[in-house]
Write a protein that holds these residues in place. Structure first.
Motif, mmCIF file in Angstrom:
data_model
loop_
_atom_site.group_PDB
_atom_site.id
_atom_site.type_symbol
_atom_site.label_atom_id
_atom_site.label_comp_id
_atom_site.label_asym_id
_atom_site.label_seq_id
_atom_site.Cartn_x
_atom_site.Cartn_y
_atom_site.Cartn_z
ATOM 1 N N ALA A 122 0.647 -1.150 -0.291
ATOM 2 C CA ALA A 122 -0.067 -0.146 0.330
ATOM 3 C C ALA A 122 0.738 1.442 -0.113
ATOM 4 O O ALA A 122 0.429 2.613 0.170
ATOM 5 C CB ALA A 122 -1.361 -0.182 1.709
ATOM 6 N N SER A 123 2.079 1.197 0.253
ATOM 7 C CA SER A 123 2.944 2.612 0.026
ATOM 8 C C SER A 123 3.305 2.796 -0.777
ATOM 9 O O SER A 123 3.486 2.025 -2.091
ATOM 10 C CB SER A 123 4.381 2.019 0.955
ATOM 11 O OG SER A 123 5.011 0.983 0.128
ATOM 12 N N PHE A 124 3.263 4.051 -1.443
ATOM 13 C CA PHE A 124 3.977 4.936 -2.461
ATOM 14 C C PHE A 124 5.090 4.868 -2.741
ATOM 15 O O PHE A 124 5.560 3.846 -3.637
ATOM 16 C CB PHE A 124 4.182 6.195 -2.109
ATOM 17 C CG PHE A 124 4.371 7.256 -3.038
ATOM 18 C CD1 PHE A 124 3.366 7.502 -4.472
ATOM 19 C CD2 PHE A 124 5.575 7.468 -3.271
ATOM 20 C CE1 PHE A 124 3.757 8.482 -5.476
ATOM 21 C CE2 PHE A 124 6.049 8.120 -4.513
ATOM 22 C CZ PHE A 124 5.526 8.773 -4.870
ATOM 23 N N GLU A 125 6.089 4.368 -1.932
ATOM 24 C CA GLU A 125 7.708 3.799 -1.777
ATOM 25 C C GLU A 125 7.470 2.433 -2.833
ATOM 26 O O GLU A 125 8.354 2.225 -3.926
ATOM 27 C CB GLU A 125 8.447 4.337 -1.147
ATOM 28 C CG GLU A 125 9.113 5.253 -0.367
ATOM 29 C CD GLU A 125 7.676 5.990 0.400
ATOM 30 O OE1 GLU A 125 6.307 5.068 0.604
ATOM 31 O OE2 GLU A 125 7.243 7.138 0.815
ATOM 32 N N PHE A 126 6.626 1.481 -1.648
ATOM 33 C CA PHE A 126 6.880 0.451 -2.259
ATOM 34 C C PHE A 126 6.262 0.373 -3.989
ATOM 35 O O PHE A 126 6.947 -0.838 -5.607
ATOM 36 C CB PHE A 126 6.188 -0.911 -1.607
ATOM 37 C CG PHE A 126 5.826 -2.420 -2.343
ATOM 38 C CD1 PHE A 126 6.966 -2.749 -2.081
ATOM 39 C CD2 PHE A 126 5.171 -2.644 -2.984
ATOM 40 C CE1 PHE A 126 7.017 -4.546 -3.144
ATOM 41 C CE2 PHE A 126 5.036 -3.404 -3.305
ATOM 42 C CZ PHE A 126 5.947 -4.745 -3.488
ATOM 43 N N GLN A 127 5.656 0.566 -4.404
ATOM 44 C CA GLN A 127 4.939 1.034 -5.397
ATOM 45 C C GLN A 127 5.655 1.240 -6.421
ATOM 46 O O GLN A 127 5.801 1.347 -8.062
ATOM 47 C CB GLN A 127 3.483 1.322 -5.693
ATOM 48 C CG GLN A 127 2.501 1.056 -4.456
ATOM 49 C CD GLN A 127 0.751 1.463 -4.322
ATOM 50 O OE1 GLN A 127 1.003 2.333 -5.629
ATOM 51 N NE2 GLN A 127 -0.122 0.993 -4.059
ATOM 52 N N TYR A 128 6.121 2.229 -6.100
ATOM 53 C CA TYR A 128 6.779 3.571 -6.908
ATOM 54 C C TYR A 128 8.545 2.872 -7.409
ATOM 55 O O TYR A 128 8.637 2.577 -8.702
ATOM 56 C CB TYR A 128 7.450 4.356 -6.422
ATOM 57 C CG TYR A 128 7.953 6.114 -7.661
ATOM 58 C CD1 TYR A 128 7.004 6.691 -8.396
ATOM 59 C CD2 TYR A 128 9.122 5.741 -8.488
ATOM 60 C CE1 TYR A 128 7.769 7.730 -9.101
ATOM 61 C CE2 TYR A 128 9.717 6.708 -8.836
ATOM 62 C CZ TYR A 128 8.697 7.293 -9.467
ATOM 63 O OH TYR A 128 9.187 7.935 -10.540
ATOM 64 N N SER A 129 9.489 1.711 -7.044
ATOM 65 C CA SER A 129 10.086 1.545 -6.879
ATOM 66 C C SER A 129 9.585 -0.073 -8.107
ATOM 67 O O SER A 129 10.306 -1.226 -8.417
ATOM 68 C CB SER A 129 10.873 0.569 -6.156
ATOM 69 O OG SER A 129 9.924 -0.215 -4.777
ATOM 70 N N ALA A 130 8.926 -0.506 -7.611
ATOM 71 C CA ALA A 130 8.041 -1.567 -8.392
ATOM 72 C C ALA A 130 8.085 -1.741 -9.654
ATOM 73 O O ALA A 130 7.404 -2.481 -10.764
ATOM 74 C CB ALA A 130 6.331 -1.906 -8.125
ATOM 75 N N LEU A 131 8.023 -0.059 -10.445
ATOM 76 C CA LEU A 131 7.291 0.902 -12.040
ATOM 77 C C LEU A 131 8.485 -0.305 -12.966
ATOM 78 O O LEU A 131 8.574 0.736 -13.749
ATOM 79 C CB LEU A 131 6.673 1.358 -11.238
ATOM 80 C CG LEU A 131 5.377 1.436 -11.068
ATOM 81 C CD1 LEU A 131 4.952 2.950 -11.532
ATOM 82 C CD2 LEU A 131 4.618 0.747 -12.278
ATOM 83 N N SER A 132 10.052 -0.206 -11.410
ATOM 84 C CA SER A 132 11.019 0.206 -12.294
ATOM 85 C C SER A 132 11.373 -0.614 -13.584
ATOM 86 O O SER A 132 11.654 -2.494 -13.394
ATOM 87 C CB SER A 132 12.817 -0.683 -11.113
ATOM 88 O OG SER A 132 13.940 -0.529 -11.705
ATOM 89 N N LEU A 133 11.888 -0.229 -14.610
ATOM 90 C CA LEU A 133 11.968 -1.008 -15.802
ATOM 91 C C LEU A 133 13.553 -1.608 -15.804
ATOM 92 O O LEU A 133 14.334 -2.712 -16.336
ATOM 93 C CB LEU A 133 11.735 -0.536 -17.042
ATOM 94 C CG LEU A 133 10.791 -0.022 -16.557
ATOM 95 C CD1 LEU A 133 10.234 1.267 -18.218
ATOM 96 C CD2 LEU A 133 9.101 -0.578 -17.279
ATOM 97 N N LEU A 134 13.988 -1.485 -14.916
ATOM 98 C CA LEU A 134 15.040 -2.767 -14.962
ATOM 99 C C LEU A 134 15.340 -3.859 -13.683
ATOM 100 O O LEU A 134 16.199 -4.390 -13.589
ATOM 101 C CB LEU A 134 16.278 -1.703 -13.922
ATOM 102 C CG LEU A 134 17.100 0.016 -14.484
ATOM 103 C CD1 LEU A 134 18.149 0.167 -13.804
ATOM 104 C CD2 LEU A 134 17.066 -0.638 -16.293
ATOM 105 N N GLY A 135 14.392 -4.144 -13.318
ATOM 106 C CA GLY A 135 13.725 -5.180 -12.908
ATOM 107 C C GLY A 135 14.160 -5.082 -11.384
ATOM 108 O O GLY A 135 14.957 -4.356 -10.671
ATOM 109 N N GLY A 136 13.930 -5.793 -10.321
ATOM 110 C CA GLY A 136 13.934 -5.913 -8.096
ATOM 111 C C GLY A 136 13.413 -6.258 -7.998
ATOM 112 O O GLY A 136 12.986 -6.021 -6.718
#
Length: 276
Positions: free
Chosen positions: A64-78
């Protein structure tokens, strides 16, 4: 030259394999970091009836956190572990290396030079074709990342903390970074000419730089120059602009463009001066 280079890249089986491996690798990585680990962290998945993993993770992966969701969008993976690099990076670098070295491997570079004696035109065609192919691959990456995140939030019943402007910004920068990585692979391939040597260099780049960063952090923190290495700049370019990072995404992206531009310039000079 652009049409000829694009035809070569889209008909060579290795290019298709690299793109497919990148997409499947990113899908697997995102499922693990955006779906599996949050489920283990929250206790939604319990292994052998023991909540040990959930207790150890302690809710670190908060969907639910903004930080988690934002990092989840990284196209570099991870996913949420923004420090990791995976198949998505290797794949686009490989596409660039293949675009540069396939001609040398099969002798097509001689025919290209006969058809267009101007070396700059040959390199320009390769650059344009690489941009198109890596951009198409990056769009597929974007669909995977956004799709997995949306499916994860819907399945877990949490709201999307990101605005669509945030999603568009992250996807746009991600596609730009992947294109730059593909062009970096192209420059490496043109400089070394050997397909094997090109792949060894890109594997070394992907493996050695993260290890070096980890060692520097252990011995007292990474110096400022370490933030301007290619993969570090690629990751910094995808950071949240509002996170207050020392190196802003805009500066990182501009620096990455400069590095790739310098590599392509070196490739152009080498192409002009050497014999085929």
């Amino acid at each position: 030259m652009f049409r000829a280079e694009l035809l070569k890249m889209t008909t060579v089986g290795a290019t298709k394999v690299a793109a497919a491996v990148g997409v499947l690798g990113l899908l697997t990585t995102q499922l693990v970091f955006v779906w599996l680990l949050p489920a283990l962290s929250s206790g939604a998945i319990v292994i052998d009836g023991e909540p040990g993993i959930a207790a150890e993770l302690g809710g670190v992966f908060d969907r639910a956190s903004f930080e988690f969701q934002y990092s989840a969008l990284s196209l570099l993976g991870g996913g949420a572990s923004a420090g990791s690099l995976g198949f998505s990076v290797i794949a686009v670098l490989a596409i660039g290396v293949l675009a540069a070295t396939t001609d040398y491997r099969f002798g097509g570079i001689v025919g290209a030079a006969l058809a267009s004696p101007r070396r700059g035109r040959i390199l320009g065609g390769k650059i344009s074709a690489t941009v198109v192919v890596t951009a198409a691959t990056a769009v597929a990456y974007a669909i995977v990342s956004v799709g997995v995140l949306l499916a994860s939030t819907i399945a877990s019943g949490v709201d999307l903390a990101l605005g669509w402007g945030d999603v568009l910004s992250e996807m746009s920068r991600g596609i730009a970074v992947l294109i730059l990585l593909g062009l970096l692979g192209l420059a490496i391939g043109v400089l070394v000419r050997s397909q094997l040597a090109g792949f060894l260099i890109l594997i070394g780049l992907v493996v050695i730089e993260p290890i070096m960063h980890a060692v520097l952090q252990i011995v007292g923190g990474a110096p400022i120059w370490a933030q301007f290495l290619p993969l570090a700049l690629a990751q910094a370019s995808l950071a949240d602009p509002g996170s207050g990072a020392v190196l802003s995404p805009v500066i990182a992206l501009v620096a990455f463009v400069a590095i790739v531009g310098a590599a392509l310039t070196a490739a152009w000079v080498a192409l002009r001066r050497r014999d085929f």
